[in-house]
Enzyme design. Sequence first.
Site, short mmCIF file in Angstrom:
data_model
loop_
_atom_site.label_atom_id
_atom_site.label_comp_id
_atom_site.label_asym_id
_atom_site.label_seq_id
_atom_site.Cartn_x
_atom_site.Cartn_y
_atom_site.Cartn_z
N LYS A 163 0.98 -1.15 0.06
CA LYS A 163 -0.08 0.19 0.07
C LYS A 163 0.95 1.01 -0.06
O LYS A 163 0.62 2.22 -0.79
CB LYS A 163 -0.82 -0.07 1.22
CG LYS A 163 -1.82 -1.26 1.31
CD LYS A 163 -2.65 -1.18 2.37
CE LYS A 163 -2.14 -1.21 3.87
NZ LYS A 163 -1.52 -2.38 4.15
N ARG B 293 -9.67 0.37 8.90
CA ARG B 293 -9.34 -0.79 9.12
C ARG B 293 -10.54 -1.87 9.99
O ARG B 293 -10.15 -2.82 10.13
CB ARG B 293 -8.01 -0.83 9.82
CG ARG B 293 -7.12 -1.40 9.51
CD ARG B 293 -5.70 -1.05 10.59
NE ARG B 293 -4.66 -1.78 10.53
CZ ARG B 293 -3.66 -1.36 9.67
NH1 ARG B 293 -3.87 -0.26 9.17
NH2 ARG B 293 -2.45 -2.14 9.67
N ARG C 127 12.04 -5.33 4.73
CA ARG C 127 11.80 -4.01 4.43
C ARG C 127 12.58 -3.30 5.31
O ARG C 127 13.14 -3.39 6.46
CB ARG C 127 10.27 -3.88 5.02
CG ARG C 127 9.85 -2.52 5.01
CD ARG C 127 8.47 -2.25 5.09
NE ARG C 127 7.74 -2.79 6.20
CZ ARG C 127 6.32 -2.65 6.11
NH1 ARG C 127 5.53 -1.87 5.44
NH2 ARG C 127 5.83 -3.13 7.22
N ARG D 108 11.36 -1.47 11.03
CA ARG D 108 10.11 -1.15 11.78
C ARG D 108 9.99 -2.20 12.87
O ARG D 108 10.43 -3.42 12.80
CB ARG D 108 8.76 -1.24 10.93
CG ARG D 108 8.19 -0.03 10.42
CD ARG D 108 7.21 0.19 9.50
NE ARG D 108 6.08 -0.75 10.08
CZ ARG D 108 4.97 -0.46 9.40
NH1 ARG D 108 4.74 -0.04 8.24
NH2 ARG D 108 3.67 -1.36 9.95
N ARG E 214 -0.32 -9.71 13.14
CA ARG E 214 -0.88 -8.51 12.26
C ARG E 214 -1.60 -9.15 11.02
O ARG E 214 -3.10 -8.57 10.93
CB ARG E 214 0.20 -7.85 11.86
CG ARG E 214 0.78 -6.69 12.75
CD ARG E 214 1.97 -6.02 12.35
NE ARG E 214 2.02 -5.20 11.08
CZ ARG E 214 3.06 -5.02 10.59
NH1 ARG E 214 4.17 -5.38 10.76
NH2 ARG E 214 2.86 -4.19 9.31
#
Length: 217
Positions: free
Chosen positions: A13, A88, A123, A156, A167
Amino acid sequence: MRLILLGPPGAGKGTQAAFITEKFGIPQISTGDMLRAAVKAQTPLGLEAKKIMDTGGLVSDDIIIGLVRDRLEQPDCENGYLFDGFPRTIPQADALKEANIALDFVVEIVVPDENIIERMSGRRVHPASGRSYHVTFNPPKTPDVDDLTGEALVQRDDDREETVRHRLSVYQQQTRPLVDYYSGWAQSGDDNAPAFRQVSGVGSLEEIRQRIADALK
Ligand code: AP5
Ligand code: ZN
């Protein structure tokens, strides 16, 4: 242009938001980025949110709805915006609907779970802008350095494998129902309903960008 990018953690996203916001000249409203900014500034909200984000759970609807409401009053939202990571939950989607915001599109980026763990572990992010890279799939020009600012990239805190798995399960339980919510609304014949589009998020960054560009025509 007002749109929602929907999709699981690691769907891309944030990555794909960059071209859409540039193309339409609209801001990206990422509730995740806003919360991480509050964590960094150590505001009371940030300190509270950090505990929840580190476990992979969701921050309360009231807090998120308040944050978004304030953000939409900023002058840069006049010509539209892109929601990334919001709504969400069903109550968040209802709050948006009740605010009578005329959304043009909801785009779901579909990515199977098996691709996601691999994406998260590689990431690297630029904290100030929220820009995402991947050590293999989308590397910065210099390792661990942001292309635009030259500042350091970091991992992160919520990208540890066990947190990512949690998650994903929170996504299935609380956010996935929004797919039916928006596809059902689009099919209901209501003129106010945004168009609902699904695109595969598996492939190269460029391929997915093209699919989204086609979906927004
Ligand atoms: P948030 O920041 O919104 O995280 P998320 O939804 O879990 O999504 P991510 O940012 O992890 O994924 P992304 O889809 O943006 O992927 P990206 O482009 O970076 O939320 C974080 C937390 O904040 C939540 O857990 C919650 O606690 C809280 N929160 C936020 N909003 C909330 C709300 N509305 N209500 C309640 N709580 C809220 O890409 C991922 C990686 O994959 C990158 O390394 C990228 O380079 C790579 N990649 C991208 N595309 C490809 C591709 N095609 N092929 C290979 N690799 C790719
Ligand atoms: Zn993101």
